[in-house]
Design a protein around this motif. Sequence first.
Motif, PDB file in Angstrom:
ATOM      1  N   CYS A   1       3.639  16.435  -3.089  1.00 61.09           N
ATOM      2  CA  CYS A   1       2.956  15.173  -2.816  1.00 61.09           C
ATOM      3  C   CYS A   1       3.941  14.255  -2.117  1.00 61.09           C
ATOM      4  CB  CYS A   1       2.469  14.542  -4.107  1.00 61.09           C
ATOM      5  SG  CYS A   1       1.812  12.866  -3.904  1.00 61.09           S
TER       6      CYS A   1
ATOM      7  N   GLN B  11       0.432   5.519   0.431  1.00 66.90           N
ATOM      8  CA  GLN B  11      -0.433   6.652   0.768  1.00 66.90           C
ATOM      9  C   GLN B  11       0.211   7.923   0.218  1.00 66.90           C
ATOM     10  OE1 GLN B  11       0.649   4.510   3.593  1.00 66.90           O
ATOM     11  NE2 GLN B  11      -1.033   3.223   2.835  1.00 66.90           N
TER      12      GLN B  11
ATOM     13  N   GLN C 257       0.827  -1.191   0.000  1.00 75.01           N
ATOM     14  CA  GLN C 257       0.000   0.000   0.000  1.00 75.01           C
ATOM     15  C   GLN C 257       0.866   1.247   0.000  1.00 75.01           C
ATOM     16  OE1 GLN C 257      -3.336   0.449  -0.096  1.00 75.01           O
ATOM     17  NE2 GLN C 257      -3.792  -1.729  -0.244  1.00 75.01           N
TER      18      GLN C 257
ATOM     19  N   GLY D 104      -3.878  10.379  -4.364  1.00 75.81           N
ATOM     20  CA  GLY D 104      -4.118  11.205  -3.207  1.00 75.81           C
ATOM     21  C   GLY D 104      -5.544  11.730  -3.248  1.00 75.81           C
TER      22      GLY D 104
ATOM     23  N   TYR E  14      -2.012   4.451  -7.313  1.00 77.60           N
ATOM     24  CA  TYR E  14      -2.512   5.008  -6.056  1.00 77.60           C
ATOM     25  C   TYR E  14      -2.751   6.504  -6.255  1.00 77.60           C
ATOM     26  CZ  TYR E  14      -0.861   0.645  -4.048  1.00 77.60           C
ATOM     27  OH  TYR E  14      -0.657  -0.686  -3.770  1.00 77.60           O
TER      28      TYR E  14
ATOM     29  N   VAL F  64      -0.187  12.228   0.023  1.00 84.19           N
ATOM     30  CA  VAL F  64      -0.802  13.425   0.600  1.00 84.19           C
ATOM     31  C   VAL F  64      -0.310  14.640  -0.167  1.00 84.19           C
ATOM     32  CG1 VAL F  64      -1.087  14.853   2.637  1.00 84.19           C
ATOM     33  CG2 VAL F  64      -0.968  12.363   2.873  1.00 84.19           C
TER      34      VAL F  64
ATOM     35  N   ALA G 247       4.792  10.685  -0.341  1.00 87.85           N
ATOM     36  CA  ALA G 247       4.394   9.279  -0.346  1.00 87.85           C
ATOM     37  C   ALA G 247       4.856   8.592   0.933  1.00 87.85           C
ATOM     38  CB  ALA G 247       4.982   8.567  -1.557  1.00 87.85           C
ATOM     39  N   SER G 248       4.024   7.697   1.434  1.00 78.98           N
ATOM     40  CA  SER G 248       4.391   6.885   2.594  1.00 78.98           C
ATOM     41  C   SER G 248       3.904   5.465   2.357  1.00 78.98           C
ATOM     42  CB  SER G 248       3.797   7.466   3.879  1.00 78.98           C
ATOM     43  OG  SER G 248       2.386   7.497   3.801  1.00 78.98           O
ATOM     44  N   GLY G 249       4.281   4.579   3.237  1.00 78.41           N
ATOM     45  CA  GLY G 249       3.940   3.181   3.045  1.00 78.41           C
ATOM     46  C   GLY G 249       5.018   2.490   2.254  1.00 78.41           C
TER      47      GLY G 249
END
Length: 115
Positions: free
Chosen positions: A22, A3, A1, A106, A104, A5, A24-26
């Motif tokens: 932007c 994420q 996954q 946001g 993916y 933001v 990204a994490s995960g």
Amino acid sequence: QVQLVESGGGLVQPGGSLRLSCAASGNFFSINVMGWYRQAPGKQRESVAVISLGGVTIYADSVKGRFTISRDNAKNTVYLQMNSLKPEDTAVYYCNAMSRGTGYWGLGTQVTVSS
């Protein structure tokens, strides 16, 4: 996954500038292509600019010469520098990341260009 933001949207006058970010994490280590898309009211979502892991960029004709996409792989962040903004650039801007064949998104950030 993964994420995503987005941040940096807002209201700006025609001819002005904004910089979108932007983060990204995960499972960000698996991300290859990242990009910015936008959707204006009553219109379909369209690609604005994309950038590969190696830094190859592709722009929509409508933003060439005005927008610049970049990424900082160490910070897992992609940016969109928008200059010479026009009212027709008004839209919700979405960040996209491709990871192992999955896209993916946001939640989007509103950009409004108006006097």
